[in-house]
Motif scaffolding. Sequence first.
Motif, mmCIF file in Angstrom:
data_model
loop_
_atom_site.group_PDB
_atom_site.id
_atom_site.type_symbol
_atom_site.label_atom_id
_atom_site.label_comp_id
_atom_site.label_asym_id
_atom_site.label_seq_id
_atom_site.Cartn_x
_atom_site.Cartn_y
_atom_site.Cartn_z
ATOM 1 N N TYR A 60 52.366 -7.955 28.020
ATOM 2 C CA TYR A 60 52.406 -8.896 29.138
ATOM 3 C C TYR A 60 53.280 -8.308 30.248
ATOM 4 O O TYR A 60 54.204 -7.535 29.987
ATOM 5 C CB TYR A 60 52.976 -10.242 28.696
ATOM 6 N N ILE A 116 49.862 -2.097 35.321
ATOM 7 C CA ILE A 116 48.721 -2.904 34.871
ATOM 8 C C ILE A 116 47.862 -2.124 33.889
ATOM 9 O O ILE A 116 47.380 -2.670 32.884
ATOM 10 C CB ILE A 116 47.900 -3.358 36.090
ATOM 11 N N GLU A 117 47.691 -0.845 34.142
ATOM 12 C CA GLU A 117 46.915 -0.003 33.230
ATOM 13 C C GLU A 117 47.579 0.054 31.846
ATOM 14 O O GLU A 117 46.900 -0.064 30.812
ATOM 15 C CB GLU A 117 46.793 1.414 33.814
ATOM 16 N N CYS A 165 45.822 -4.855 44.131
ATOM 17 C CA CYS A 165 45.550 -5.193 42.737
ATOM 18 C C CYS A 165 45.071 -6.643 42.640
ATOM 19 O O CYS A 165 45.158 -7.416 43.589
ATOM 20 C CB CYS A 165 46.804 -5.003 41.881
ATOM 21 N N LYS A 187 49.701 -2.156 30.600
ATOM 22 C CA LYS A 187 49.654 -3.506 30.044
ATOM 23 C C LYS A 187 48.331 -3.753 29.319
ATOM 24 O O LYS A 187 48.293 -4.289 28.201
ATOM 25 C CB LYS A 187 49.846 -4.518 31.173
ATOM 26 N N LYS A 188 47.243 -3.348 29.955
ATOM 27 C CA LYS A 188 45.931 -3.549 29.347
ATOM 28 C C LYS A 188 45.722 -2.635 28.141
ATOM 29 O O LYS A 188 45.129 -3.034 27.139
ATOM 30 C CB LYS A 188 44.837 -3.309 30.393
ATOM 31 N N LYS A 189 46.214 -1.421 28.247
ATOM 32 C CA LYS A 189 46.011 -0.441 27.177
ATOM 33 C C LYS A 189 46.721 -0.855 25.898
ATOM 34 O O LYS A 189 46.175 -0.692 24.788
ATOM 35 C CB LYS A 189 46.520 0.928 27.637
ATOM 36 N N TYR A 190 47.934 -1.417 26.027
ATOM 37 C CA TYR A 190 48.742 -1.739 24.847
ATOM 38 C C TYR A 190 48.837 -3.241 24.588
ATOM 39 O O TYR A 190 49.645 -3.675 23.767
ATOM 40 C CB TYR A 190 50.140 -1.136 24.998
ATOM 41 N N LYS A 191 48.029 -4.036 25.290
ATOM 42 C CA LYS A 191 47.974 -5.485 25.083
ATOM 43 C C LYS A 191 49.352 -6.137 25.245
ATOM 44 O O LYS A 191 49.749 -7.014 24.469
ATOM 45 C CB LYS A 191 47.424 -5.801 23.692
ATOM 46 N N LYS A 244 45.363 -11.750 39.032
ATOM 47 C CA LYS A 244 45.166 -12.211 37.653
ATOM 48 C C LYS A 244 45.589 -11.164 36.632
ATOM 49 O O LYS A 244 45.724 -11.485 35.444
ATOM 50 C CB LYS A 244 43.706 -12.593 37.455
ATOM 51 N N ASP A 245 45.789 -9.932 37.065
ATOM 52 C CA ASP A 245 46.224 -8.883 36.153
ATOM 53 C C ASP A 245 47.731 -8.926 35.896
ATOM 54 O O ASP A 245 48.229 -8.189 35.046
ATOM 55 C CB ASP A 245 45.850 -7.502 36.700
ATOM 56 N N ASP A 247 50.638 -11.279 34.532
ATOM 57 C CA ASP A 247 50.713 -12.507 33.730
ATOM 58 C C ASP A 247 51.694 -13.514 34.312
ATOM 59 O O ASP A 247 51.410 -14.714 34.326
ATOM 60 C CB ASP A 247 51.131 -12.148 32.298
#
Length: 520
Positions: free
Chosen positions: A307, A298-299, A332, A301-305, A335-336, A338
């Motif tokens: 899915y 998840i980290e 976790c 995924k968020k860092k590099y935009k 919603k994190d 997809d």
Amino acid sequence: MARTSRHEKKKTFSNIGETTPVPEHPSLEEVYEETPFSEAFWTYLNYVMLNIFGWFRDLLRNARIENRKGSAENNPTGFVPLYQSYESFYTRNVYQRISDCFNRPIGSVPGGKLDVLERVTDDYNWSFQFTGNKITSINLGSYNYLGFANNSGHIAENVINTIKTGGIATASTTQEFGTLMQHRKLESLLAEFLGTEDAIAFGMGFATNALNIPSLVGKGCLILSDELNHTSLVLGSRLSGATIKVYKHNDMIHLEKLLRDAIVSGQPRTHRPWRKILMIVEGVYSMEGSLCKLPELIELKKKYKAYLYLDEAHSIGAMGSRGRGVVDYWKCDFKDVDVLMGTFTKSFAAAGGYIAGNKDLINHIRTTSHGTAYATSMSPPVVEQITSVLHLLLDDNEEHEGHRRISQLAWNTRYFRQRLTKMGFIVYGHPHSPVVPALLYSPSKIAAFNREMLKRGVAVVTVGFPATPLVLGRVRFCLSASHTKEMLDEVLKHAEEVGDLLNMRKSKLNPKRPFHQTEF
């Protein structure tokens, strides 16, 4: 462990009073012990000898000196062979010799115990005749994680009543006349259970991956896939037409490198940005017993935009203090993730699969998926089985059946893994995974362990090459809430005996020693 008074009167499971909840903040690491040199040497030597003698016997068969004991393809002159000779080498020289260990017919419900139908062969395992006898065995091979695979009880009665009112099949696709009120109710309950906006159900778990990944990504998209992902995920990725890059199993450093390179370099030749980057992982890997590193995924995924697509086939119902899978286990936010995918064939003891997420995602799948346009929707009695189980799992009351089954499975898993490890077996996977692989290595031990355990009344699944790497043949124990402590103790006693017989207890991290009940 101390018993709690609220569990003393419960009769559903014999050792439920000894269960404890899953830890709130799991910190146990997976340990993969190196293959002992002696086992690697003898395993490779076995395969070398197998090839030498196999090709020699093929030479004798072609010269008609030895009779062919398996099926043979007689190609008409001028036609290309359907099967290349080497492709069927394993079938001729290995599988045909040990096929009595596979595809065994079962004559009962696959619960904590099952009946294996006894059979004999007089043509080298090419065909079998049944003797009429049944071998009642403790079942360590079914994915019946929560023990709902029953043919009696209130859930079975609900299913039977549904057949009387709704029939046995919809005989139509989801987009035509195959969507009933029961399907909408199931999807609503599923979304509530997973904490998502919406969900959609399909009649086949394998097809849920194979037919829906192509509706999510396509040409110009990038898929980053774990090297141990299931065949359904691999097939779905290939059918999508997207570019696929594989990273080492659970290696977040390698995954981040691929993500960084993808962002920097873009698509091949044009170097345009990727339309989408989709990371595909499993919750529990069915051959390794390992868990995905969801917080780190998840980290990234968020860092590099990117899915995240999470396959919870073996983890939904079986992991987490509430049975909501690895998202629940790692604490976790749902919603994190997809795309939440899972199947009903394991913990729910039914058939089919699902995808859950936000409404836009689910509406897109409803209108574009081959699974909704061409596949027959889930049959009403199967829907009722899943719905009945969901009602139990949605009830968080610790006194009630759903929570007790989840707690029982968690206790069984820890108890069995710890005892097997202390005996000196090399055990793979996460300490809380209900899939428990123990290494056998040699192909001869794969068949021997299977047969010896069945002689002692224990049904197990053994797996070797090509389903595993060459030197990592194994037995895969699958634990269930339907197993009592007495059953597990009996299995462990026989495993210790057969382990000594086959010289399997090779762990250097956990040298074999007697186990005392006070240690657990």
